[in-house]
Structure formats: C-alpha cells, structure tokens
Design a protein around this motif. Structure first.
Motif, PDB file in Angstrom:
ATOM      1  N   GLY A  67       0.805  -1.219   0.000  1.00 20.95           N
ATOM      2  CA  GLY A  67       0.000   0.000   0.000  1.00 20.95           C
ATOM      3  C   GLY A  67       0.835   1.264   0.000  1.00 20.95           C
ATOM      4  N   SER A  68       0.650   2.096   1.015  1.00 27.76           N
ATOM      5  CA  SER A  68       1.340   3.383   1.101  1.00 27.76           C
ATOM      6  C   SER A  68       2.831   3.236   1.387  1.00 27.76           C
ATOM      7  N   GLY A  69       3.247   2.087   1.903  1.00 31.24           N
ATOM      8  CA  GLY A  69       4.656   1.856   2.212  1.00 31.24           C
ATOM      9  C   GLY A  69       5.103   2.382   3.558  1.00 31.24           C
ATOM     10  N   HIS A  70       4.181   2.931   4.356  1.00 33.61           N
ATOM     11  CA  HIS A  70       4.601   3.517   5.635  1.00 33.61           C
ATOM     12  C   HIS A  70       5.152   2.469   6.597  1.00 33.61           C
ATOM     13  N   TRP A  71       4.567   1.262   6.611  1.00 35.80           N
ATOM     14  CA  TRP A  71       5.088   0.218   7.491  1.00 35.80           C
ATOM     15  C   TRP A  71       6.501  -0.163   7.083  1.00 35.80           C
ATOM     16  N   VAL A  72       6.749  -0.268   5.800  1.00 36.02           N
ATOM     17  CA  VAL A  72       8.080  -0.608   5.290  1.00 36.02           C
ATOM     18  C   VAL A  72       9.099   0.430   5.732  1.00 36.02           C
ATOM     19  N   ILE A  73       8.743   1.691   5.588  1.00 31.94           N
ATOM     20  CA  ILE A  73       9.653   2.775   5.966  1.00 31.94           C
ATOM     21  C   ILE A  73       9.901   2.781   7.465  1.00 31.94           C
ATOM     22  N   ASP A  74       8.846   2.588   8.252  1.00 34.92           N
ATOM     23  CA  ASP A  74       9.000   2.527   9.710  1.00 34.92           C
ATOM     24  C   ASP A  74       9.918   1.385  10.127  1.00 34.92           C
ATOM     25  N   MET A  75       9.692   0.203   9.548  1.00 38.80           N
ATOM     26  CA  MET A  75      10.512  -0.954   9.913  1.00 38.80           C
ATOM     27  C   MET A  75      11.969  -0.741   9.522  1.00 38.80           C
TER      28      MET A  75
END
Length: 304
Positions: A67-75
């Motif tokens: 999706g937005s990629g926010h989880w990827v960036i946070d991790m």
C-alpha cells in the motif's frame, strides 16, 4: 509497472487485480493515517516474537501488498540492520523520505513471488480483504520464509457500536455494498442463505493451521492471534484513545469516499444515494454516543 486509469478524478489500478480502492496519493495518505492508528493501538509495528532478532542481526523483511509503504519505511528506520522490502502492484506514494535499507518492488501476490527460497525472516500482509483465499499465497510465503521465520497478517472486521452492541445502519449499508462489489469476492459465496462477510479476519488462524507446502507438509506452528478494537471518532475520554479515534474517523470517512467510483459505476447505488450515504456515515462517526469501534485481528505464526 501496473497501468492506472482515472475514474471520477481518482487514480485506480488498471490490471487483473480486483482491488477497487484508488492507488493515488489521497488513498496513500489515508493508509498512512491508518498505519499510525494501528501502530499506536498495538504498541509497535511488529507483534511477532522476532523483534530482538531484528535489532541484533541482519534480517530480510517483506510487506506484501504494502500500500502506502509507511510500514516498510518505519521498519527500515527502526531496524537499520534489516533489509526491508515492500511489494505492490503500484509504486507507493508515502510522501516521506526513504531509508537506505528499504526498497519497493512492483509485483502481484497472485502467482509466484519474485523472491528466492528461504530468503526472508519476516513476511507481512495486512488489510487486504480483496485477497480472501490465502491458501496459495501461504504456500509461497512458506517457500520464501527461512525455517524459524514469521508470517503476520492483520485484517479488519466490520465497524460496530459499543453503545448499541451492534452495527449502525449507514455502516451496515456500506458493508452490504462492499460485499456486493468485486473488491471482496469471498462475500459473494452463500452461507446459510446469507452473504458471507467481506472480512477474512475470523478465518486467518484456520488458514495458517491448514497451510501446507507443495509436498503437503505443514508449514507453520506457534500460531498466535490478538484482537484490537480501535475507536472510530474522538469519543473516548482518554486523550490518547481520542487521538486514535480521530484518526480512525478520518480513515472511515475517506474509505467510504474511495469506494464511490466502484459503487456508483458498478450500479450498486446512484450518485445521489451515495452522497447521502456518505453524509450518514459521517454523522455516525461524529455521533460520540454510538462509541464506534473498528476491530482488527492480528495473527502471526512461525515457519517450521
């Protein structure tokens, strides 16, 4: 790269996917708000017991349908030793800088994943009710996970009123239209004369328990699950919960707005009826006496 098409001023996927929400910046902002709410409610980005390993060892992590990629960036930011990947049918538009240890890949979960055997330590897939049957996907997840690695799913269930002990009428109508739409194919199956729910939250554990590889070997053990009931609307007295509720109220209203093209162009509802429904949903979200909550099921399991 997946091609897109504009419908009523919103950018949608133009591919073999049945995903019926937009893939534009506005939708990715909504997903970013939802990500923050889920993170605060759960107390972090990852509940699977792999956090210590992520802190101390080089690991590989992938978020399917990111999706937005926010989880990827946070991790990637939280665990600088890890390589964190996001896979989706369109490029995410998170609107924030990317850490060096994260990368986005264009791809579809329907079919062979573009990753090697036993190459990942953690695989996540969340809020993807448009992919109801996880049987084949779990075979692929099992293939790319290293022994001892983890898979985690997060899926929503229907919003309900804590005060009423039931769902309010406008949101019931949204759920009915969603069940009829191509976004949730599972819901079209009959179950005791009634349409099944669009949600797959309650069957995630069963999918993991029954998951087998190509040789019919059991894939996962140590399966755990936990419900989180996020407030929708800023009705809680606790300031932190009220903040989460404000986020989720925004998410709920914008989610309904995102379904407008598929509901209207799919002849499920007229444009005038939709605008009235959206107003009623907004009224329900802003009616603090209803004490709305949005349940999310978190499930994680360890690769044998």
């Amino acid at each position: 790269m997946a091609r897109t098409v504009e419908i009523e001023g919103r950018e949608f996927h133009n591919s073999s996917s049945n995903y019926s929400l937009p893939g534009d910046s506005a939708e990715h902002r909504r997903l970013g708000v939802q990500h923050r709410a889920l993170k605060f409610m759960a107390g972090g980005n990852c509940l699977a017991p792999i956090v210590q390993q992520l802190k101390t060892k080089p690991c590989r992590v992938v978020d399917l349908c990111c999706g937005s990629g926010h989880w990827v960036i946070d991790m990637a930011s939280d665990y600088p030793l890890a390589e964190v990947f996001g896979l989706d049918i369109v490029t995410p538009k998170p609107g924030i800088p990317l850490p060096e240890n994260c990368k986005f890949i264009i791809g579809d979960v329907k079919g062979r994943l573009p990753f090697g055997d036993a190459s990942y330590d953690l695989v996540q897939m969340r809020t993807v009710p448009s992919v109801p049957d996880r049987t084949e996907i779990l075979k692929e997840i099992g293939r790319i996970l290293r022994p001892g690695g983890y898979v985690t799913f997060i899926e929503p269930f229907e919003v309900y009123s804590e005060a009423l002990g039931a769902r309010p009428p406008a949101l019931i109508e949204v759920d009915r239209l969603l069940a009829l739409s191509p976004h949730t194919p599972r819901a079209k199956e009959e179950e005791g004369g009634q349409k099944k729910s669009w949600s797959v939250a309650k069957i995630l554990v069963r999918f993991l328990e029954e998951a087998k590889d190509q040789k019919n070997n059991k894939l996962f053990d140590w399966i755990e699950s936990k419900w989180f009931h996020l407030p929708v609307g800023s009705w809680p007295e606790d300031p932190t919960q009220a903040g989460i509720g404000a986020w989720m109220g925004e998410v709920q209203i914008n989610l309904v707005g995102g379904f407008r093209p598929i509901f209207v162009t799919g002849n499920l509802i007229s444009a005038e009826e939709f605008e009235n429904l959206k107003k009623l949903v907004r009224d329900e979200v802003n009616d603090h006496s209803l004490k709305l909550r949005s349940p999310f099921m978190y499930v994680w399991a360890k690769r044998i």
